[in-house]
Design a protein around this motif. Structure first.
Motif, short mmCIF file in Angstrom:
data_model
loop_
_atom_site.label_atom_id
_atom_site.label_comp_id
_atom_site.label_asym_id
_atom_site.label_seq_id
_atom_site.Cartn_x
_atom_site.Cartn_y
_atom_site.Cartn_z
N PRO A 137 0.82 -1.22 0.00
CA PRO A 137 0.00 0.00 0.00
C PRO A 137 0.85 1.26 0.00
CG PRO A 137 0.21 -0.78 2.22
CD PRO A 137 0.97 -1.76 1.36
N VAL A 138 0.18 2.38 -0.11
CA VAL A 138 0.86 3.66 -0.06
C VAL A 138 1.37 3.90 1.37
CG1 VAL A 138 -1.32 4.90 0.33
CG2 VAL A 138 0.61 6.11 -0.66
N ARG A 170 2.03 12.16 5.18
CA ARG A 170 1.20 11.17 4.49
C ARG A 170 1.41 11.36 2.98
NH1 ARG A 170 -5.02 13.65 5.06
NH2 ARG A 170 -4.61 15.48 3.77
N TRP A 178 -0.24 10.52 -1.05
CA TRP A 178 -1.34 10.12 -1.92
C TRP A 178 -0.71 9.51 -3.15
CZ3 TRP A 178 -6.45 11.32 -0.51
CH2 TRP A 178 -6.59 12.17 0.58
N ASP A 179 -1.15 8.32 -3.53
CA ASP A 179 -0.62 7.78 -4.79
C ASP A 179 -1.53 8.17 -5.93
OD1 ASP A 179 -2.70 5.92 -4.85
OD2 ASP A 179 -1.45 4.24 -4.25
N ASN A 218 -5.21 6.81 -3.25
CA ASN A 218 -5.19 6.20 -1.94
C ASN A 218 -4.25 6.99 -1.06
OD1 ASN A 218 -6.93 3.82 -1.88
ND2 ASN A 218 -5.62 3.11 -3.56
N THR A 219 -4.60 7.09 0.21
CA THR A 219 -3.69 7.73 1.15
C THR A 219 -3.61 6.86 2.39
OG1 THR A 219 -3.01 9.82 2.13
CG2 THR A 219 -5.34 9.25 2.36
N GLN A 220 -2.84 7.30 3.36
CA GLN A 220 -2.56 6.48 4.53
C GLN A 220 -3.63 6.68 5.61
OE1 GLN A 220 1.80 8.11 3.78
NE2 GLN A 220 1.73 6.79 5.55
N PRO A 221 -3.98 5.59 6.32
CA PRO A 221 -4.92 5.80 7.42
C PRO A 221 -4.28 6.70 8.47
CG PRO A 221 -4.13 3.52 7.39
CD PRO A 221 -3.56 4.20 6.18
N THR A 222 -5.11 7.27 9.31
CA THR A 222 -4.68 8.39 10.14
C THR A 222 -3.80 7.99 11.32
OG1 THR A 222 -6.71 9.45 9.42
CG2 THR A 222 -5.61 10.45 11.28
N PHE A 223 -4.16 6.91 11.99
CA PHE A 223 -3.47 6.54 13.23
C PHE A 223 -2.89 5.13 13.18
CE2 PHE A 223 -7.12 9.32 14.24
CZ PHE A 223 -6.41 10.45 14.61
N SER A 267 -5.31 2.52 13.59
CA SER A 267 -6.15 2.20 12.42
C SER A 267 -5.66 0.94 11.72
CB SER A 267 -6.12 3.34 11.40
OG SER A 267 -6.30 4.59 11.99
N ALA A 268 -4.37 0.66 11.80
CA ALA A 268 -3.82 -0.44 11.00
C ALA A 268 -3.15 -1.51 11.85
CB ALA A 268 -2.83 0.13 9.99
#
Lengths: 529, 529
Positions: A359-360, A442, A444-445, A449-454, A457-458
């Motif tokens: 992912p990004v 962060r 954006w590709d 898509n961008t990265q989750p915030t916290f 989150s992942a």
């Protein structure tokens, strides 16, 4: 009789074994390569030898702070597994460490000594778009075999029309195979794992879950041949039994020996044909114009563009075309992405999905986390940005306020776009605030898509793919504020220092006269009625 | 002399024009198609005619609440642009609306009457994996031309070795072109825009920024021929002038007329060859086994898999192979993704990146936002999940607490995986809390990308691609709590209702006896010392 082993990775402390079997190399010119996959009986013997010992468990490095040593973790069990095998494998931990010292920079952070896992110092990694070979991260799953290029043959079998073996000299012959060079970023799914550990620990096996920082990523120009050409040279995929090309995966066999829950095997993973056919899987022998370093897979490795690094199999000696993904443990039982409610109490392989395309993601490499920055109202940030699967970073943003307002890194401060490469970046941002701030970045590709915030989150049990916005704490001292500038001067005049921040300032903070005047002006500490 | 127009979309109120030019159709059998791109002089004349009028501005629908009408917005200016052109275009607003009534479901939400923009009611959209044609969202940029299939010819020109025109009967001839059917989700970049508007308004042009809900997405099985085959039929791409195949884009021309800042043109967009060559661009004449509805592009349209819907050009009549992306306004000046600090004060086309591949996204379709749900400790959620570019939703998660803890939707409750299709889903989740709750959903695609956490994370001036976690407010009434169950019974016994929630309950909330006993037990309202 089970022998309980001491928690020591020293070969001299490992009990000498007089009884066989001892596992020797498969072929001349292939020191450290034992073939397991072709010999089920030998695999059983290997497991039987392992069962004679009680090995120490993995170290606790999550509920307790990480050791301050370098190597951070040693890999005692894995050294012992190799000693236990006897034969050609018992010297492999020492040989592998020798190659770390020979081929890698002196100041690498050795996350795990054996199998070697190491990343370069943060500051240097993003100084260049192409990572010098000696600074490129290494995430090995086994020891470094020493293979003579002249003896080397690549085997191709399974669902191809003409199974064959190919010598390196033929692979390098441009009359047979067109040569391909591509700039590709390889990233370990463990990159930035330390952020997940710091917040909530997960599965504690140091082999699959080493405590990586932001440096388990690197970019090189890889040269070799497209696996597609090699498959075509083998008469193409065999679909005469009705197998559809779309169902075919290519299984890669590495000469290193891998261990998993009491079993012994070669390192085996796979990538789908739909990736291979688009020239996105390279069989590479050159890294940035130099022969592959031993520690990076000499003489031949796969480079699977845009996928998790684990599919870019080193010391590649065999490729088998099979139906469906590999059933080997690294592919089937590792590198799985679980949801937040899955852990030791309920985890199963089928509950996770397989990490292939990355992912990004991005990271701030300077300033460092918890750094004190004295500045004049502006701070420069540097870092990297990456997205897998052929997508590229279109936009990098940084924030000095924990992600409420973002600045876009100007395009002039991002390195060149590649379909399969990262971009390094730098930006000077206005910082008016003082005290502890949270900086974050962060990306954006091109697919938005961008990265989750916290980090939360992942978070996932195996602590893979920490792709949330990267956050660091910076203590801001803004010299463009006059009171701060004066204080810094007084500190200097007194021969004192702001550093370390946490040590008390051995001087009074203001004179009694000043205090009294201030109190009078403010109407005193207490109300008057 | 500039004529100021009334704010009315009624053709009868448009001032009759006796002076030319009047723009007639280009070809017999192509009602409503004016060719602009081949005739620069005609374009100038069109612009000149437009300059004779002062058109009303777009309606304010962001700083004020949206009208409660259906159609929500009318598109007065765009009707007037067509009336102004005279000739074949002046009847197009009426004709187009006739096709809405003929081809779409009666209960569509008509976001914009002309050019027609409509989405189906939330609840129904996710009842089936394949969207019925009459429910599939429509985002038109112009009117609906009426093209006879027998008269229709597709033109191919630009960087192809053999420019030609192809009749529909030849395109449909399987001896010439292999047929391709693929299940593909098309999504408008405006999907879920209303969430951005509700939080912070942006560019207020209703044509490009219509106030969409969660329904500007739909899935169909499209049948036609791969554009790759058609290009090969034209002798392949022309690279003899040194143009690399990798630099070539295919420009699609739609027969509808488009207007932009006083200029008039056909609808023109493009997609890169690297997409076409992998059979990811279809020239389609069938939608779910039926001929293309007029409103969806009959007789021929492109379907660009995994990209923003805007590239799936309807009423396609020409394809031109060109170097680089199209310079036409829809491609170059619209569908751009800006950062959070760009707006009316500083926006430029080059500051945004072009929306092509769509990111991972999802939405809760039931319950509805602000719905009051009376339940027994469990609530069922339904929705959709999608990711563009050939990536598929691997995991859908829902949360009943605003995103602190997530439940994974069981795989059995997700529809089938496609490379280019969405998945619809449903899940019953435990809900113990009462009162206003924030439910949200997020999706992880196979590349481990997930949605940013908050609408603010993805706000952008043109209000495109609202891809953050979808959040709805639900008022939970948990009947498995005995006090709530009792209260509901009393309400019923009194012939009263919980609905609407905001209307006062016309009964006393407890008896004076009960109140007194309760106060005594609690030690009274005030302390005793």
């Amino acid at each position: 009789m089970v022998t309980t082993l001491k928690n020591s990775g020293d070969q001299a402390e490992f009990p000498t074994r007089t009884e066989g079997p001892f596992f020797e190399e498969e072929k001349e010119g292939y020191k450290g390569y034992v073939e397991w996959e072709k010999y089920p009986e030998k695999k059983k013997l290997g497991a039987e030898v392992l069962s004679r010992y009680k090995f120490p468990g993995p170290p606790e490095f999550q509920l307790e702070p990480l050791p301050k040593t370098n190597p951070v973790l040693e890999g005692v069990r894995w050294k012992q597994y190799h000693y236990a095998m006897g034969g050609t494998l018992k010297d492999i931990p020492d040989i592998s460490w020798k190659y770390v010292q020979k081929e890698k920079s002196e100041d690498m952070i050795h996350v795990l000594q054996f199998p070697y896992n190491g990343e370069p110092p943060r500051r240097r990694l993003v100084e260049t778009e192409i990572t010098p070979n000696k600074d490129h991260f290494v995430r090995n799953h086994g020891g470094v075999p020493e293979i003579d290029e002249d003896s080397f043959e690549l085997e191709l079998d399974g669902l191809v029309n003409k199974p064959m073996t190919i010598k390196m000299s033929d692979l390098k012959n441009e009359k047979i195979f067109p040569r391909q060079s591509t700039t590709v970023t390889i990233q370990c799914s463990g990159t930035r794992r330390i952020e997940q550990i710091d917040m909530y620990p997960g599965d504690g096996d140091e082999l699959i879950n080493a405590p990586w920082g932001e440096g388990a990523i690197g970019t090189a120009r890889w040269t070799g041949v497209s696996l597609r050409s090699v498959i075509e040279h083998c008469g193409g995929l065999k679909t005469s039994d009705g197998t559809s090309e779309g169902d075919i995966h290519l299984e890669f066999y590495g000469a290193d020996t891998y261990f998993k829950k009491g079993k012994v095997m070669n390192y085996v993973v796979s990538a789908p044909w739909r990736k291979v056919k688009y020239d996105e899987v390279l069989l590479a022998w050159e890294m940035n114009g130099e022969p592959l370093p031993r520690i990076h897979g000499f003489p031949l490795r796969t480079v699977v563009f845009g996928y998790i690094g684990a599919r870019s199999c080193k010391w590649l000696y065999r490729i088998k075309a099979i139906k469906g993904p590999s059933q080997a443990p690294v592919q089937k039982k590792e590198y799985l992405y679980y949801n937040q409610q899955i852990g030791k109490q309920n985890v199963k392989y089928s509950n996770g999905f397989s990490i292939q395309d990355m992912p990004v993601s991005s990271a701030i490499m300077t300033p460092l986390d918890k750094e004190v920055v004295v500045h004049d109202g502006k701070i420069t940030l540097t870092g990297w940005a990456y997205s897998g699967g052929g997508r590229w970073p279109e936009r990098v943003e940084v924030s000095a306020d924990g992600g409420s307002v973002w600045y876009e890194v100007p395009w002039q401060r991002l390195s060149k776009k590649y379909f399969f490469g990262w971009r390094v970046w730098s930006m000077e941002i206005p910082v008016e605030y003082e005290g502890w701030l949270e900086f974050c970045c962060r990306t954006w590709d091109n697919a938005l898509n961008t990265q989750p915030t916290f980090v939360r989150s992942a978070w996932n049990w195996d602590l893979h793919v920490t792709s949330s916005c990267h956050r660091i704490k910076v203590y801001s001292v803004n010299r463009s504020r006059s009171e701060t500038a004066e204080r810094l001067q007084v500190i200097e005049q007194n021969g004192l220092s702001l550093f370390p921040l946490t040590q008390p300032l051995e001087m009074d903070l203001e004179s009694d006269e000043h205090y009294d005047a201030e109190m009078e002006a403010r109407g005193g500490r207490d109300p008057t009625e």
